[in-house]
Enzyme design. Structure first.
Site, PDB file in Angstrom:
ATOM      1  N   TYR A 121      75.661  30.849  10.046  1.00 55.42           N
ATOM      2  CA  TYR A 121      74.221  30.740  10.405  1.00 55.42           C
ATOM      3  C   TYR A 121      73.406  31.698   9.873  1.00 55.42           C
ATOM      4  CZ  TYR A 121      70.375  31.395  13.544  1.00 55.42           C
ATOM      5  OH  TYR A 121      68.828  31.276  14.050  1.00 55.42           O
ATOM      6  N   LYS A 171      70.506  31.099   7.153  1.00 57.13           N
ATOM      7  CA  LYS A 171      69.017  31.678   7.134  1.00 57.13           C
ATOM      8  C   LYS A 171      68.477  32.609   6.225  1.00 57.13           C
ATOM      9  CE  LYS A 171      67.755  29.767  11.222  1.00 57.13           C
ATOM     10  NZ  LYS A 171      66.350  29.126  11.602  1.00 57.13           N
ATOM     11  N   GLU A 215      69.254  37.859  12.998  1.00 60.89           N
ATOM     12  CA  GLU A 215      70.770  37.977  12.566  1.00 60.89           C
ATOM     13  C   GLU A 215      70.649  38.070  11.143  1.00 60.89           C
ATOM     14  OE1 GLU A 215      73.772  36.601  13.927  1.00 60.89           O
ATOM     15  OE2 GLU A 215      72.881  37.521  15.897  1.00 60.89           O
ATOM     16  N   THR A 220      65.319  35.122  11.448  1.00 55.09           N
ATOM     17  CA  THR A 220      65.768  35.584  12.534  1.00 55.09           C
ATOM     18  C   THR A 220      66.361  37.084  12.410  1.00 55.09           C
ATOM     19  OG1 THR A 220      68.069  35.121  13.669  1.00 55.09           O
ATOM     20  CG2 THR A 220      67.821  34.237  11.731  1.00 55.09           C
TER      21      THR A 220
HETATM   22  P1  NAP Z   1      67.084  25.396  19.857  1.00 57.95           P
HETATM   23  O1  NAP Z   1      66.568  25.485  21.332  1.00 57.95           O
HETATM   24  O2  NAP Z   1      68.529  25.332  19.564  1.00 57.95           O
HETATM   25  O3  NAP Z   1      66.415  24.181  19.221  1.00 57.95           O
HETATM   26  C1  NAP Z   1      66.892  23.958  17.916  1.00 57.95           C
HETATM   27  C2  NAP Z   1      65.931  22.586  17.477  1.00 57.95           C
HETATM   28  O4  NAP Z   1      66.263  22.300  16.329  1.00 57.95           O
HETATM   29  C3  NAP Z   1      66.362  21.374  18.481  1.00 57.95           C
HETATM   30  O5  NAP Z   1      64.854  20.681  18.780  1.00 57.95           O
HETATM   31  C4  NAP Z   1      67.127  20.609  17.699  1.00 57.95           C
HETATM   32  O6  NAP Z   1      67.105  19.135  17.993  1.00 57.95           O
HETATM   33  C5  NAP Z   1      66.643  20.771  16.274  1.00 57.95           C
HETATM   34  N1  NAP Z   1      67.579  20.345  15.253  1.00 57.95           N
HETATM   35  C6  NAP Z   1      68.938  20.762  15.246  1.00 57.95           C
HETATM   36  N2  NAP Z   1      69.374  19.971  14.102  1.00 57.95           N
HETATM   37  C7  NAP Z   1      68.347  19.468  13.176  1.00 57.95           C
HETATM   38  C8  NAP Z   1      68.424  18.676  12.204  1.00 57.95           C
HETATM   39  N3  NAP Z   1      69.437  18.358  11.345  1.00 57.95           N
HETATM   40  N4  NAP Z   1      67.286  18.176  11.735  1.00 57.95           N
HETATM   41  C9  NAP Z   1      66.115  18.348  12.684  1.00 57.95           C
HETATM   42  N5  NAP Z   1      65.981  19.206  13.753  1.00 57.95           N
HETATM   43  C10 NAP Z   1      67.517  19.711  14.344  1.00 57.95           C
HETATM   44  O7  NAP Z   1      66.563  26.729  19.260  1.00 57.95           O
HETATM   45  P2  NAP Z   1      65.231  27.808  19.483  1.00 57.95           P
HETATM   46  O8  NAP Z   1      65.742  28.838  20.323  1.00 57.95           O
HETATM   47  O9  NAP Z   1      63.955  26.855  20.161  1.00 57.95           O
HETATM   48  O10 NAP Z   1      64.880  28.206  18.231  1.00 57.95           O
HETATM   49  C11 NAP Z   1      64.007  27.874  17.225  1.00 57.95           C
HETATM   50  C12 NAP Z   1      64.387  28.108  15.652  1.00 57.95           C
HETATM   51  O11 NAP Z   1      64.056  29.661  15.848  1.00 57.95           O
HETATM   52  C13 NAP Z   1      65.462  27.968  15.350  1.00 57.95           C
HETATM   53  O12 NAP Z   1      65.393  27.835  13.982  1.00 57.95           O
HETATM   54  C14 NAP Z   1      66.483  29.211  15.396  1.00 57.95           C
HETATM   55  O13 NAP Z   1      67.402  29.229  14.567  1.00 57.95           O
HETATM   56  C15 NAP Z   1      65.330  30.287  15.239  1.00 57.95           C
HETATM   57  N6  NAP Z   1      65.315  31.508  16.016  1.00 57.95           N
HETATM   58  C16 NAP Z   1      65.771  31.503  17.492  1.00 57.95           C
HETATM   59  C17 NAP Z   1      65.565  32.588  18.005  1.00 57.95           C
HETATM   60  C18 NAP Z   1      65.699  32.764  19.794  1.00 57.95           C
HETATM   61  O14 NAP Z   1      66.209  33.947  20.131  1.00 57.95           O
HETATM   62  N7  NAP Z   1      65.691  31.902  20.374  1.00 57.95           N
HETATM   63  C19 NAP Z   1      65.322  33.951  17.544  1.00 57.95           C
HETATM   64  C20 NAP Z   1      65.338  33.847  15.939  1.00 57.95           C
HETATM   65  C21 NAP Z   1      65.228  32.569  15.402  1.00 57.95           C
HETATM   66  P3  NAP Z   1      68.026  18.446  19.261  1.00 57.95           P
HETATM   67  O15 NAP Z   1      67.607  18.677  20.330  1.00 57.95           O
HETATM   68  O16 NAP Z   1      68.285  17.230  18.892  1.00 57.95           O
HETATM   69  O17 NAP Z   1      69.637  19.393  19.139  1.00 57.95           O
HETATM   70  O1  G4F Z   2      73.237  34.324  23.068  1.00 54.41           O
HETATM   71  P1  G4F Z   2      73.954  34.601  22.047  1.00 54.41           P
HETATM   72  O2  G4F Z   2      74.698  33.191  21.604  1.00 54.41           O
HETATM   73  O3  G4F Z   2      72.786  34.809  20.794  1.00 54.41           O
HETATM   74  P2  G4F Z   2      72.946  35.193  19.378  1.00 54.41           P
HETATM   75  O4  G4F Z   2      74.321  35.118  18.843  1.00 54.41           O
HETATM   76  O5  G4F Z   2      72.548  36.740  19.273  1.00 54.41           O
HETATM   77  O6  G4F Z   2      71.834  34.257  18.725  1.00 54.41           O
HETATM   78  C1  G4F Z   2      70.533  34.107  19.009  1.00 54.41           C
HETATM   79  O7  G4F Z   2      69.600  34.985  18.752  1.00 54.41           O
HETATM   80  C2  G4F Z   2      69.201  34.756  17.340  1.00 54.41           C
HETATM   81  C3  G4F Z   2      68.361  35.901  16.935  1.00 54.41           C
HETATM   82  O8  G4F Z   2      69.096  37.174  16.917  1.00 54.41           O
HETATM   83  C4  G4F Z   2      68.940  33.709  16.942  1.00 54.41           C
HETATM   84  F1  G4F Z   2      68.591  33.418  15.600  1.00 54.41           F
HETATM   85  C5  G4F Z   2      69.928  32.481  17.126  1.00 54.41           C
HETATM   86  O9  G4F Z   2      69.346  31.126  16.723  1.00 54.41           O
HETATM   87  C6  G4F Z   2      70.369  32.511  18.853  1.00 54.41           C
HETATM   88  O10 G4F Z   2      68.965  31.953  19.416  1.00 54.41           O
HETATM   89  O11 G4F Z   2      74.977  35.854  21.913  1.00 54.41           O
HETATM   90  C7  G4F Z   2      74.427  37.069  22.106  1.00 54.41           C
HETATM   91  C8  G4F Z   2      75.623  37.897  22.297  1.00 54.41           C
HETATM   92  C9  G4F Z   2      76.598  38.014  21.067  1.00 54.41           C
HETATM   93  O12 G4F Z   2      76.982  39.265  20.722  1.00 54.41           O
HETATM   94  C10 G4F Z   2      77.840  37.210  21.591  1.00 54.41           C
HETATM   95  O13 G4F Z   2      78.938  37.557  21.011  1.00 54.41           O
HETATM   96  O14 G4F Z   2      76.303  37.587  23.543  1.00 54.41           O
HETATM   97  C11 G4F Z   2      77.521  37.969  23.110  1.00 54.41           C
HETATM   98  N1  G4F Z   2      78.274  36.722  24.273  1.00 54.41           N
HETATM   99  C12 G4F Z   2      79.331  37.379  24.867  1.00 54.41           C
HETATM  100  N2  G4F Z   2      79.946  36.275  25.544  1.00 54.41           N
HETATM  101  C13 G4F Z   2      78.271  35.578  24.151  1.00 54.41           C
HETATM  102  C14 G4F Z   2      79.179  35.190  25.260  1.00 54.41           C
HETATM  103  N3  G4F Z   2      77.317  34.669  23.610  1.00 54.41           N
HETATM  104  C15 G4F Z   2      77.661  33.428  24.056  1.00 54.41           C
HETATM  105  N4  G4F Z   2      76.941  32.446  23.336  1.00 54.41           N
HETATM  106  N5  G4F Z   2      78.564  32.950  25.012  1.00 54.41           N
HETATM  107  C16 G4F Z   2      79.366  33.875  25.578  1.00 54.41           C
HETATM  108  O15 G4F Z   2      79.897  33.395  26.643  1.00 54.41           O
END
Ligand code: NAP
Ligand code: G4F
Length: 350
Positions: free
Chosen positions: A158, A162, A136, A134
């Site tokens: 987190y 990672k 992050e 990520t």
């Molecule tokens: P998400 O929608 O939150 O999905 C997370 C998945 O992980 C869900 O299927 C969840 O299952 C499963 N999970 C949680 N805890 C687990 C455990 N203990 N054992 C097995 N599975 C578990 O996340 P996403 O946005 O699809 O992201 C996919 C991956 O990419 C994650 O690893 C995230 O950290 C990483 N990532 C995401 C972004 C982004 O912007 N979306 C960017 C960079 C990296 P449940 O449905 O049962 O909760």
């Molecule tokens: O949408 P966020 O919670 O995503 P964040 O923290 O960027 O993390 C996501 O992206 C990562 C990749 O860079 C992944 F690795 C991670 O698993 C996840 O998918 O927050 C984005 C921004 C932050 O700066 C947060 O402080 O939005 C700001 N924010 C402001 N108000 C908020 C809120 N975030 C959330 N969730 N809720 C709020 O009310």
């Protein structure tokens, strides 16, 4: 591998990325095996359309109970399924929540990755491993824009978990010759994004505000900036990462960054309203220009102990070596999400 058959094992199959990746892999002719966490209520809503509606897909799509905290379960699944590709997408993926459950986040996101890699090493299986790394990791950014060579500076439990996962992937690649790659993905969103992430929180709330079902949207830091892309394109990038000749680490990003404030403004604009900001800090509010109605306010509970202020990624390496490029613009991404959430709001569907 069984007669050139393509078999994928996906953790996190019920998540945003897992659901899009499953669709892509099935289209490409893979058998797809997903790891499902046991839950007291239904948690398969993102993949039900695949599981229930298509008999052909059903026969090539399998779900297995499992958890990244359970080594014996992962060992058994790897041994039994003999996947040709493993996508480790499972994670406690919410940055703010990781401050509340840091040890659990380390177990799942950090050690969970080691458990998978060790299962591969111990079985001696020739499989490819994709790790959901990520942006992050860059946290308090040391360089703008970020590239694969930018030093990491994690800013949350987190991101620290990672970071361990990232390096254990590199280590198993170098030490044991495992085909293991990191996709360093910047934020990617969609109409399937979890509703506690800021983008979806905004598009759902704005749709409900406009249809009279919600009073206000409470947010934290409006000024942090993210590099937001469209999730279906990013899962295609994951697949490309595992089709490369050599295992390697790649950034997937758009090379554009926007603030949360801009995301709010654009969302309401698509819904035909202009936001006017007043005040500052905790007292800042956003109102509809047309009526003066206050619809956005600050709730300090959404502030993080340490914030990631700015992310912007340079995906040049992925473009050059994988031919991967993002297609959906910031505005188009928001339009897709708003159209979907506004339709649901009109029909009172949650
Ligand atoms: P998400 O929608 O939150 O999905 C997370 C998945 O992980 C869900 O299927 C969840 O299952 C499963 N999970 C949680 N805890 C687990 C455990 N203990 N054992 C097995 N599975 C578990 O996340 P996403 O946005 O699809 O992201 C996919 C991956 O990419 C994650 O690893 C995230 O950290 C990483 N990532 C995401 C972004 C982004 O912007 N979306 C960017 C960079 C990296 P449940 O449905 O049962 O909760
Ligand atoms: O949408 P966020 O919670 O995503 P964040 O923290 O960027 O993390 C996501 O992206 C990562 C990749 O860079 C992944 F690795 C991670 O698993 C996840 O998918 O927050 C984005 C921004 C932050 O700066 C947060 O402080 O939005 C700001 N924010 C402001 N108000 C908020 C809120 N975030 C959330 N969730 N809720 C709020 O009310």
């Amino acid at each position: 591998m069984e007669n050139g058959k393509k078999i994928a094992l996906v953790s996190g199959i019920t998540g945003q990325d897992g659901s899009y990746l499953t669709e892509l892999l099935l289209e490409k002719g893979y058998d797809v095996h997903g790891i499902l966490r046991r839950s007291s209520s239904f948690n398969t809503f993102r993949i039900d359309h695949i599981y229930n509606n298509n008999e052909l897909l059903n026969r090539r799509f399998f779900l297995h109970y499992g958890d990244l905290t359970d080594s014996s379960n992962l060992n058994r699944l790897v041994e039994k399924i003999q996947p040709t590709e493993i996508y480790n997408l499972g994670a406690q993926s919410h940055v703010q929540v990781s401050f509340e459950v840091p040890e659990y986040t380390a177990e799942v996101d950090g050690v969970g990755t080691l458990r998978f890699l060790d299962a591969i090493k111990e079985t001696g299986l020739k499989t490819k491993f994709y790790q959901a790394s990520t942006s992050e990791l860059f946290g308090k950014v040391q360089e703008v824009p970020q590239t694969e060579k930018t030093p990491f500076y994690p800013r949350s439990p987190y991101a620290a978990a990672k970071l361990y996962a990232y390096w254990i992937v590199v280590n198993y690649r170098e030490a044991y010759n495992v085909f293991a790659s990191n996709g360093i993905l910047f934020n990617h969103e969609s109409e399937r994004r979890g509703k506690t992430f800021v983008t979806r929180k905004i598009t759902v709330a704005a749709s409900k505000i406009i249809t009279g079902q919600q009073d206000k949207l409470y947010l934290g830091n409006l000024d942090s900036k993210r590099d937001w892309g469209y999730a279906p394109e990013y899962v295609e990038g994951m697949w490309r990462i595992l089709q490369a000749d050599e295992p390697d680490d790649f950034i997937l990003a758009t090379n554009e960054t926007h603030s949360i404030r801009e995301f709010v403004e654009e969302t309401f604009k698509i819904l035909g309203e202009e936001i006017v900001w007043k005040g500052s800090g905790l007292n800042e509010t956003g109102s509809l220009k047309s009526s003066g109605r206050e619809v956005v306010a600050i709730d300090p509970r959404h502030f993080r102990p340490t914030e990631v202020e700015l992310l912007i990624g340079n995906p040049a390496k992925a473009a050059e070596k994988l031919g991967w490029k993002p297609k959906t613009s910031f505005r188009e991404l928001i339009r897709i999400m708003v159209e979907s959430d506004f339709e649901k709001a009109k029909k009172r569907i949650d």
